[in-house]
Structure formats: structure tokens, C-alpha cells
Design a protein around this motif. Structure first.
Motif, PDB file in Angstrom:
ATOM      1  N   PRO A   3      89.248  50.260 115.891  1.00  0.00           N
ATOM      2  CA  PRO A   3      89.552  48.831 116.026  1.00  0.00           C
ATOM      3  C   PRO A   3      89.243  48.046 114.765  1.00  0.00           C
ATOM      4  O   PRO A   3      88.629  48.562 113.823  1.00  0.00           O
ATOM      5  CB  PRO A   3      88.607  48.419 117.153  1.00  0.00           C
ATOM      6  CG  PRO A   3      87.395  49.263 116.900  1.00  0.00           C
ATOM      7  CD  PRO A   3      87.928  50.600 116.434  1.00  0.00           C
ATOM      8  N   CYS A  15      95.303  50.223 118.534  1.00  0.00           N
ATOM      9  CA  CYS A  15      95.145  49.764 117.144  1.00  0.00           C
ATOM     10  C   CYS A  15      95.602  50.876 116.191  1.00  0.00           C
ATOM     11  O   CYS A  15      94.897  51.248 115.255  1.00  0.00           O
ATOM     12  CB  CYS A  15      93.710  49.379 116.853  1.00  0.00           C
ATOM     13  SG  CYS A  15      93.006  48.152 117.977  1.00  0.00           S
ATOM     14  N   CYS A  36      90.550  54.773 119.715  1.00  0.00           N
ATOM     15  CA  CYS A  36      90.667  53.458 119.090  1.00  0.00           C
ATOM     16  C   CYS A  36      89.856  53.395 117.800  1.00  0.00           C
ATOM     17  O   CYS A  36      88.670  53.734 117.790  1.00  0.00           O
ATOM     18  CB  CYS A  36      90.189  52.365 120.045  1.00  0.00           C
ATOM     19  SG  CYS A  36      90.466  50.678 119.450  1.00  0.00           S
ATOM     20  N   CYS A  55      89.722  45.619 123.246  1.00  0.00           N
ATOM     21  CA  CYS A  55      90.036  47.044 123.105  1.00  0.00           C
ATOM     22  C   CYS A  55      89.456  47.852 124.258  1.00  0.00           C
ATOM     23  O   CYS A  55      90.130  48.714 124.839  1.00  0.00           O
ATOM     24  CB  CYS A  55      89.496  47.578 121.780  1.00  0.00           C
ATOM     25  SG  CYS A  55      90.243  46.846 120.300  1.00  0.00           S
ATOM     26  N   GLU A  64     100.493  49.309 118.548  1.00  0.00           N
ATOM     27  CA  GLU A  64     100.193  48.594 117.309  1.00  0.00           C
ATOM     28  C   GLU A  64     100.931  47.260 117.356  1.00  0.00           C
ATOM     29  O   GLU A  64     102.094  47.196 117.753  1.00  0.00           O
ATOM     30  CB  GLU A  64     100.635  49.413 116.085  1.00  0.00           C
ATOM     31  CG  GLU A  64     100.584  48.671 114.758  1.00  0.00           C
ATOM     32  CD  GLU A  64      99.225  48.053 114.448  1.00  0.00           C
ATOM     33  OE1 GLU A  64      99.187  46.878 114.029  1.00  0.00           O
ATOM     34  OE2 GLU A  64      98.198  48.742 114.634  1.00  0.00           O
TER      35      GLU A  64
END
Length: 242
Positions: free
Chosen positions: A120, A50, A118, A150, A72
Motif C-alpha cells: 500500500p 494497490c 497488498c 486496504c 489499481e
């Protein structure tokens, strides 16, 4: 180098510059916290999930000569990140991948990374305060991936004993700890982040270890501001390095 509505902002401590666009994405303080709290060892290979406009890879690039990959899903953000990477002459060390993190098993060998980070999407899609702009929805709400997605991606990517570091909203602490354990990532370190003394925690930083032994260390609280509204010494160090 800059396109419409874009600007070049400074990462002061790292002495790097990053392309931002409020119409699409601009990183928050949470990204700075994640970059600060992620500890890297000399030979670590790193993946950022992310990744947005690539702020975490840029921050982590200042911690050594590590090879850093990043995923991404939004093409415009990948483009911004790649231009920032070239602008800072880091293209030999940072590689962006435009892809859906739910498909990491098809693109990356299992157990390839020592560290996965991450930042998220924080909000579930059922919540009513979704932002109207599509790019903001994807970045902030679980539209294209969930918390479980994730953590599942991190499980695939991490080597045995590898570390997964995530920043999230404090209200979702139990969701985060549950998903970590569900996916064989044992929570090992927890830091609660507060805006100032006397306020409720608003963010959490959790580090887990793939197939680690149980035992969670809870760090002292991290305060961003003093009671009179000034940056704490710890927050100032994240921004300015002093």
C-alpha cells in the motif's frame, strides 16, 4: 509496445519482463519481498491490491497456475500492467481492474479469494515530504486510500480463513496490527526486514488470517545485505533464484 519514458526490465528469477517508467512508477525491493513471502496453495484464487504496474501478479504467476486478479486506481499504471501481462502471455491468468479499492463491495462478491496481497501507500498525507509528481503521491502517500481502506477491502474479499499478506514500513507496525485486528484479520506471521546487521528494521511483512485464532509467529530477521554490502544468500535467492 513501449511508450515515452518506458523501459522493459527483467524479473530474473521468474524469467519475465515488466514495463517500468520512473516518471510514473517503478517497483521497489519491497514488492520483491512481498512476492517472495506470499505462499500459495494449489487451488488459491488471488487478489492484489494497490497493484501499480502489476509486479506482484507477475511474481506470483511463477508460483503455479493460479488465477490472479489485481486492482489499481491509476489508468496509466493499469495500461502498463496490461501490456506487461500480454507481453508475458499471461492474459488468461491475470486480470487487471482499474478501480478504487474502496468500492470493492460494489464490484466483487464477498468471500471470493483465498489470498489477498497488498503493497500500500506507506506515508500519511499529513507528512511534509510528499513527492511532487501526482502519480508518485498516489502510489506512496495515503491520497486515494488509507491503510484502513486496504485492510477493509481485504476483509470483504477474503474467504473465511483466507490469508492477507502486506508489506509496509517498520515504523507503522502498530498501525498495521491494529487495522488487521479491527477488521477481523488476525495477525499470524511477522517478518522484520533489515538492510544489514546492526541497522534498525526498515520494513515488515505481515500475514493475517480472516477470523483466525490469536497467536503471532515472529520469524527470524531477514537481512538484505551482509556487513560488507553484498546481497545475503536469502536476498540473492529472491533476485536470482540461487
Amino acid at each position: 509496445m513501449l511508450k515515452e519514458n518506458e523501459r522493459l526490465d527483467c524479473l530474473l528469477k521468474e524469467q519475465l519482463e515488466i514495463i517500468q517508467n520512473d516518471e510514473v512508477f517503478s517497483f521497489s525491493t519491497d514488492a520483491l519481498l512481498l512476492g517472495h513471502f506470499t505462499q500459495l496453495r494449489k487451488r488459491d484464487k488471488v487478489m492484489d491490491l494497490c497493484s501499480g504496474n502489476g509486479v506482484i501478479p507477475l511474481l506470483l504467476s511463477d508460483k503455479g497456475n493460479h488465477m490472479i486478479d489485481a486492482i489499481e486506481i491509476q489508468p496509466q499504471l493499469v495500461d502498463m500492467a496490461e501490456r506487461s501481462i500480454r507481453h508475458n502471455h499471461l492474459e488468461a491468468r491475470i486480470q487487471m481492474y482499474e478501480m478504487d479499492l474502496r468500492h470493492v463491495q460494489q464490484h466483487f462478491q464477498p468471500s471470493s479469494y483465498n489470498v489477498v496481497t497488498c503493497n500500500p501507500p506507506y506515508f500519511k498525507t499529513i507528512q511534509t515530504h510528499q513527492h511532487q509528481k501526482e502519480a508518485h503521491k498516489i502510489a506512496r502517500h495515503e491520497v486515494m486510500c488509507t491503510l484502513a481502506d486496504c485492510v477493509n477491502a481485504a476483509k470483504h474479499l477474503l474467504k473465511q480463513g483466507g490469508r492477507f499478506v502486506m508489506v509496509h514500513r517498520a515504523e507503522r507496525l502498530m498501525d498495521v496490527l491494529f487495522e488487521f485486528r479491527q477488521h477481523r484479520i488476525e495477525p499470524k506471521k511477522l517478518t522484520m526486514v533489515y538492510s544489514k546487521p546492526g541497522k534498525a528494521a526498515h520494513a515488515i511483512l505481515v500475514e493475517g488470517r480472516k477470523d483466525g485464532k490469536p497467536g503471532l509467529d515472529i520469524a527470524p530477521p531477514f537481512y538484505m545485505y551482509t556487513a560488507d554490502g553484498q546481497y545475503t544468500k536469502e536476498m540473492s535467492a529472491i533476485y536470482y533464484g540461487n
